[in-house]
Write a protein that holds these residues in place. Structure first.
Motif, mmCIF file in Angstrom:
data_model
loop_
_atom_site.group_PDB
_atom_site.id
_atom_site.type_symbol
_atom_site.label_atom_id
_atom_site.label_comp_id
_atom_site.label_asym_id
_atom_site.label_seq_id
_atom_site.Cartn_x
_atom_site.Cartn_y
_atom_site.Cartn_z
ATOM 1 N N GLU A 45 -3.648 3.699 7.113
ATOM 2 C CA GLU A 45 -4.102 4.498 5.975
ATOM 3 C C GLU A 45 -2.933 5.078 5.196
ATOM 4 O OE1 GLU A 45 -8.470 6.143 7.317
ATOM 5 O OE2 GLU A 45 -6.697 7.054 8.254
ATOM 6 N N LYS A 46 -1.884 5.487 5.894
ATOM 7 C CA LYS A 46 -0.697 5.994 5.209
ATOM 8 C C LYS A 46 -0.100 4.920 4.305
ATOM 9 C CE LYS A 46 0.648 9.353 8.723
ATOM 10 N NZ LYS A 46 1.629 9.713 9.751
ATOM 11 N N GLN A 47 -0.009 3.706 4.829
ATOM 12 C CA GLN A 47 0.560 2.601 4.061
ATOM 13 C C GLN A 47 -0.332 2.247 2.869
ATOM 14 O OE1 GLN A 47 3.560 1.232 4.263
ATOM 15 N NE2 GLN A 47 3.035 0.011 2.482
ATOM 16 N N LYS A 48 -1.638 2.159 3.120
ATOM 17 C CA LYS A 48 -2.584 1.821 2.037
ATOM 18 C C LYS A 48 -2.599 2.931 0.968
ATOM 19 C CE LYS A 48 -4.455 -1.961 3.815
ATOM 20 N NZ LYS A 48 -4.478 -3.263 3.207
ATOM 21 N N LEU A 49 -2.525 4.179 1.410
ATOM 22 C CA LEU A 49 -2.497 5.296 0.471
ATOM 23 C C LEU A 49 -1.287 5.198 -0.442
ATOM 24 C CD1 LEU A 49 -3.601 7.992 -0.578
ATOM 25 C CD2 LEU A 49 -2.359 9.122 1.279
ATOM 26 N N ARG A 63 4.691 10.901 -10.027
ATOM 27 C CA ARG A 63 3.252 11.206 -10.041
ATOM 28 C C ARG A 63 2.551 10.546 -8.853
ATOM 29 N NH1 ARG A 63 0.168 13.798 -13.821
ATOM 30 N NH2 ARG A 63 -1.999 13.178 -13.990
ATOM 31 N N ALA A 64 2.968 9.345 -8.500
ATOM 32 C CA ALA A 64 2.404 8.671 -7.326
ATOM 33 C C ALA A 64 2.692 9.471 -6.059
ATOM 34 C CB ALA A 64 2.960 7.254 -7.214
ATOM 35 N N GLU A 65 3.917 9.943 -5.931
ATOM 36 C CA GLU A 65 4.283 10.751 -4.760
ATOM 37 C C GLU A 65 3.523 12.071 -4.741
ATOM 38 O OE1 GLU A 65 6.112 9.746 -2.206
ATOM 39 O OE2 GLU A 65 6.422 7.815 -3.192
ATOM 40 N N LEU A 66 3.308 12.654 -5.899
ATOM 41 C CA LEU A 66 2.548 13.897 -5.988
ATOM 42 C C LEU A 66 1.087 13.663 -5.594
ATOM 43 C CD1 LEU A 66 2.818 16.885 -6.668
ATOM 44 C CD2 LEU A 66 2.295 16.317 -9.037
ATOM 45 N N LEU A 67 0.539 12.523 -5.977
ATOM 46 C CA LEU A 67 -0.821 12.169 -5.577
ATOM 47 C C LEU A 67 -0.903 12.083 -4.049
ATOM 48 C CD1 LEU A 67 -3.736 11.263 -6.163
ATOM 49 C CD2 LEU A 67 -2.854 8.929 -6.424
#
Length: 146
Positions: A45-49, A63-67
């Protein structure tokens, strides 16, 4: 070190410093519904997230990291029962979709199904629960089209 500090400040003052913060938080809520369904976040899930966040915000690494950070923040609040529980999160998603119609477009079932791939097939209860979440989100999306 500066990057870590900057991410910390962005997390704390997200509502003031992040453009379209409500959109980012809504997406985080959708992703949190999926990863919190089984109580813990596995490596898959961490990888898929991470993949999903970078797909959504392909042109904006920060922004991706903030998400991702926001998803973990919401997840931790659910797990620790710190002002947020699963039912409340579902109610928030439903309310926000009804109030802000553009959020319907942010419900991407195909992306959310990537997280479903991480559920162990032997754990039928978690798989069924996640599918119910997907069905609920699809229903919300369908209601917007009417």
């Amino acid at each position: 070190m500066f990057k870590t500090f900057k991410r910390g400040v962005m997390k704390m003052f997200r509502e003031l410093l992040v453009y379209h913060n409500s959109s980012l938080e809504f997406r985080a809520k959708l992703l949190t519904l999926m990863i919190s369904a089984n109580g813990e976040v596995c490596e898959c899930e961490k990888q898929k997230l991470k993949e999903i966040a970078h797909t959504i915000y392909a042109d904006d690494q920060e922004r991706a990291e903030l998400l991702i950070d926001t998803v973990y923040e919401f997840h931790n609040k659910i797990v620790t029962n710190n002002g947020l529980n699963f039912e409340h999160l579902i109610a928030q998603v439903r309310k926000e979709v009804k109030e802000v119609k553009r959020f319907c477009e942010k419900i991407d079932i195909d992306l959310l199904m990537k997280l479903h791939e991480c559920i162990d097939e032997e754990d039928e209860e978690d798989a069924l629960f996640q599918m119910r979440i997907i069905e609920f989100l699809q229903m919300l999306k369908d209601e917007c089209r009417v």
